[in-house]
Scaffold this motif. Structure first.
Motif, PDB file in Angstrom:
ATOM      1  N   THR A 104       0.859  -1.183   0.000  1.00 25.81           N
ATOM      2  CA  THR A 104       0.000   0.000   0.000  1.00 25.81           C
ATOM      3  C   THR A 104       0.894   1.232   0.000  1.00 25.81           C
ATOM      4  OG1 THR A 104      -1.690  -1.196   1.239  1.00 25.81           O
ATOM      5  CG2 THR A 104      -1.892   1.194   1.184  1.00 25.81           C
ATOM      6  N   PHE A 105       0.394   2.337  -0.591  1.00 25.07           N
ATOM      7  CA  PHE A 105       1.191   3.553  -0.742  1.00 25.07           C
ATOM      8  C   PHE A 105       0.643   4.639   0.190  1.00 25.07           C
ATOM      9  CE2 PHE A 105       1.607   1.118  -4.584  1.00 25.07           C
ATOM     10  CZ  PHE A 105       2.964   1.188  -4.875  1.00 25.07           C
TER      11      PHE A 105
ATOM     12  N   SER B 176       1.739  10.285   9.590  1.00 22.33           N
ATOM     13  CA  SER B 176       1.101   9.209  10.344  1.00 22.33           C
ATOM     14  C   SER B 176      -0.225   8.879   9.677  1.00 22.33           C
ATOM     15  CB  SER B 176       0.888   9.618  11.802  1.00 22.33           C
ATOM     16  OG  SER B 176       0.249   8.582  12.521  1.00 22.33           O
ATOM     17  N   HIS B 177      -0.458   7.609   9.392  1.00 26.88           N
ATOM     18  CA  HIS B 177      -1.674   7.168   8.711  1.00 26.88           C
ATOM     19  C   HIS B 177      -2.275   5.974   9.446  1.00 26.88           C
ATOM     20  CE1 HIS B 177      -0.596   9.525   5.066  1.00 26.88           C
ATOM     21  NE2 HIS B 177       0.627   9.119   5.320  1.00 26.88           N
ATOM     22  N   VAL B 178      -3.585   5.858   9.372  1.00 29.70           N
ATOM     23  CA  VAL B 178      -4.236   4.626   9.814  1.00 29.70           C
ATOM     24  C   VAL B 178      -3.907   3.543   8.788  1.00 29.70           C
ATOM     25  CG1 VAL B 178      -6.438   3.501  10.279  1.00 29.70           C
ATOM     26  CG2 VAL B 178      -6.085   5.877  10.957  1.00 29.70           C
ATOM     27  N   ARG B 179      -3.449   2.394   9.263  1.00 29.01           N
ATOM     28  CA  ARG B 179      -3.009   1.342   8.346  1.00 29.01           C
ATOM     29  C   ARG B 179      -4.185   0.825   7.529  1.00 29.01           C
ATOM     30  NH1 ARG B 179       1.224  -3.528   9.787  1.00 29.01           N
ATOM     31  NH2 ARG B 179       1.473  -4.298   7.655  1.00 29.01           N
ATOM     32  N   CYS B 180      -3.992   0.726   6.238  1.00 34.05           N
ATOM     33  CA  CYS B 180      -5.047   0.316   5.313  1.00 34.05           C
ATOM     34  C   CYS B 180      -4.976  -1.197   5.123  1.00 34.05           C
ATOM     35  CB  CYS B 180      -4.870   1.034   3.977  1.00 34.05           C
ATOM     36  SG  CYS B 180      -6.155   0.643   2.763  1.00 34.05           S
ATOM     37  N   SER B 181      -6.127  -1.863   5.300  1.00 31.91           N
ATOM     38  CA  SER B 181      -6.157  -3.313   5.139  1.00 31.91           C
ATOM     39  C   SER B 181      -6.212  -3.725   3.671  1.00 31.91           C
ATOM     40  CB  SER B 181      -7.367  -3.890   5.873  1.00 31.91           C
ATOM     41  OG  SER B 181      -8.565  -3.319   5.377  1.00 31.91           O
TER      42      SER B 181
ATOM     43  N   HIS C 296      -3.912   3.769  -2.357  1.00 27.90           N
ATOM     44  CA  HIS C 296      -3.173   4.974  -2.000  1.00 27.90           C
ATOM     45  C   HIS C 296      -3.885   5.659  -0.841  1.00 27.90           C
ATOM     46  CE1 HIS C 296      -1.348   4.259  -5.916  1.00 27.90           C
ATOM     47  NE2 HIS C 296      -0.425   5.160  -5.618  1.00 27.90           N
ATOM     48  N   VAL C 297      -3.112   6.043   0.180  1.00 24.32           N
ATOM     49  CA  VAL C 297      -3.622   6.814   1.308  1.00 24.32           C
ATOM     50  C   VAL C 297      -2.899   8.153   1.271  1.00 24.32           C
ATOM     51  CG1 VAL C 297      -3.911   6.929   3.800  1.00 24.32           C
ATOM     52  CG2 VAL C 297      -4.028   4.715   2.634  1.00 24.32           C
TER      53      VAL C 297
END
Length: 515
Positions: free
Chosen positions: A352-353, A385-390, A395-396
């Motif tokens: 994931t990006f 800082s990002h919430v981890r994407c499942s 792209h986040v």
């Protein structure tokens, strides 16, 4: 020609830290070396200078500022001894077995009786030689709260997957305290880094405190480079040690005596626990751990033959009070990786990006991944800082990480484009709406629509709306068609010839624009 690595210069502040860790926390020379990232030889040298200057305590006596400390440690040269009377090393060996007696104290007593006698270095070296002559094997005397030793047992326990019937080996993690021999055992599905870290965290929680050091095997998951003098730890393992304020001391390869306590504990666990479970079937790791916990309680409460007390009783008597308290929250497992920032100001983590500030394009950053959060660091500062994407391959993106031009584009929606076109005129709004509606995805028409809007400052809203009306009339729903209409209208207006209407089905490049 490669540049020579510059040695770190030891400051008075470093020496004060050595004295504090040695005399306040009771760390060994090796542990102080690991904590301060200074060689053991340097630490030993400065501690010796301090002892010879009469500074074997912490905090230092009043009046010992940096200048005074530097003068005491470096302002006098050594001189040969005048009194050559040798100490009674047999008596010293017996005295060392008494509680609280140290080699430093015995040397100070020797120097009190022989002021012109041998120095501390000679004293230590000759006592070590005496011990080697009288004892073939060194027996390590572990102080209470000093060390926890950890390792995996060589024996495994079969665990059956109830869904598939596949049998996989349950790995047995073992930990033991150095002074009381209180033992902990825990089963996991593998010896990979997450299970290795979980074993350490569970062991510390089981003991209810933290030792000053953790002596462990050179497991590949936790130790990157198994060097005796300067081992390199995995970043996650090092972060765990920092969280618990302890020192990790990996042992030498194929040197079981470096962790003799846990080697013995592994043997006891195999004989006392695993041998009793050999005829039982387990269908989950949780079921296996429940059986281990029951027998482990029995093991720790069983009196030791040569001590007359159980491990639990000895722990409560001498070691519990010596452990440092656990942190408020247990360590949260996280993986670290290095990543290069892509030209689109994103870094890849677990397929994931995730975005970072665009000024870091091309830089290398450190990524910390937990079960819930992805944190990105540059020069030891957290930059994102990002919430981890499942969901992988996505792209986040945070708007603030984009350049200003990209932010304007990112905030674009079909409704906002149509609203901006309506301020030009009704025909422009209809044309922009058609550009996005006639495509499989509205986003595919964003660039064309923004191109139409960009023509307003040059040609004016009235002429642009009229050109959009003409494009709608001949069904030429494209940015290039509108620009051709506008250019043709300018060319016609600049010529002396009267404008002639164009048939409805004429080529767009031959069409005439009327004001």
């Amino acid at each position: 020609m490669p540049r020579r690595k510059q040695a770190r210069r030891t400051s008075v502040r470093d020496i004060q830290a050595m004295l504090r860790l040695t005399h306040e926390q009771g760390l060994s020379v090796r542990e102080v070396s690991e904590r301060l990232k200074i060689s053991k030889t340097t630490v030993s040298t400065y501690l010796l200078r301090a002892r010879e200057a009469g500074l074997s305590c912490w905090p230092l006596p009043p009046g010992h500022d940096d200048a005074t400390l530097e003068r005491l440690l470096f302002g006098r040269a050594g001189r040969p001894p005048q009194d050559l009377s040798e100490p009674d090393f047999a008596l010293i060996a017996r005295e060392l077995k008494r509680k609280g007696v140290t080699l430093t104290l015995l040397w100070q007593e020797y120097r009190a009786a022989h002021p012109d006698g041998y120095g501390y270095t000679w004293f230590c070296e000759h006592f070590a030689a005496f011990e080697r002559r009288t004892s073939a094997t060194f027996r390590n005397r572990h102080a209470a709260g000093a060390v926890m030793q950890t390792d995996y047992a060589g024996q495994t326990v079969p665990v059956i997957d109830p869904a598939t019937g596949v049998i996989y080996p349950g790995q047995i993690f073992v930990a033991v305290l150095g002074a009381s021999n209180l033992t902990f055992a825990f089963a996991s599905s593998s010896q990979k880094l997450p299970d290795w870290i979980e074993g350490q965290v569970r062991a510390l929680a089981f003991f209810g405190g933290v030792t000053r050091a953790i002596v462990c095997d050179n497991l590949k998951a936790g130790v990157v480079k198994a060097l005796w003098f300067e081992p390199t730890l995995n970043a996650t393992f090092a972060a765990m040690a920092e969280h618990y304020d302890t020192t990790i001391l990996p042992t030498r390869s194929r040197k079981p005596r470096d962790k003799a306590k846990v080697e013995g504990a592994v043997l006891i666990v195999e004989r006392w626990i695993l041998a009793r479970l050999r005829n039982r079937s387990f269908f989950s790791i949780a079921e296996l751990n429940a059986a281990i916990a029951e027998l482990l309680e029995e093991l720790n409460n069983r009196p030791m033959r040569h001590v007359g007390q159980s491990r639990r009783e000895l722990f409560e008597e001498i070691e519990r009070a010596a452990l440092k308290p656990l942190p408020a929250a247990p360590f949260e497992y996280a993986e670290w990786k290095s990543a290069k920032v892509h030209p689109d100001y994103h870094v890849e983590a677990d397929k994931t990006f995730y975005s970072v500030p665009h000024r870091l394009i091309g830089r290398t950053v450190e990524v910390r991944l937990t079960h819930r959060v992805v944190e990105i660091f540059h020069d030891h500062q957290r930059v994102a800082s990002h919430v981890r994407c499942s969901q992988r391959s996505g792209h986040v993106t945070v708007n603030e990480h984009m350049p200003k031009a990209h932010q304007r584009y990112a905030n674009t929606t079909p409704a906002s484009l149509i609203s901006r076109a309506a301020r030009i005129g009704p025909n422009a709004a209809i044309l922009v709406e058609r550009m996005m509606r006639d495509r499989p995805h509205p986003e595919q028409g964003y660039r064309s629509a923004m191109g139409i809007l960009s023509l307003a400052p040059r040609y004016g809203p009235e002429r642009l709306d009229a050109a959009c009306e003409r494009a709608l009339l001949i069904n030429a729903i494209a940015y290039s068609s509108v620009t051709a209409i506008l250019k043709a209208g300018l060319d016609r207006a600049s010529s002396a010839e009267p404008a002639k209407p164009t048939p409805q089905h004429a080529n767009i490049r031959g069409s005439t624009y009327y004001q």
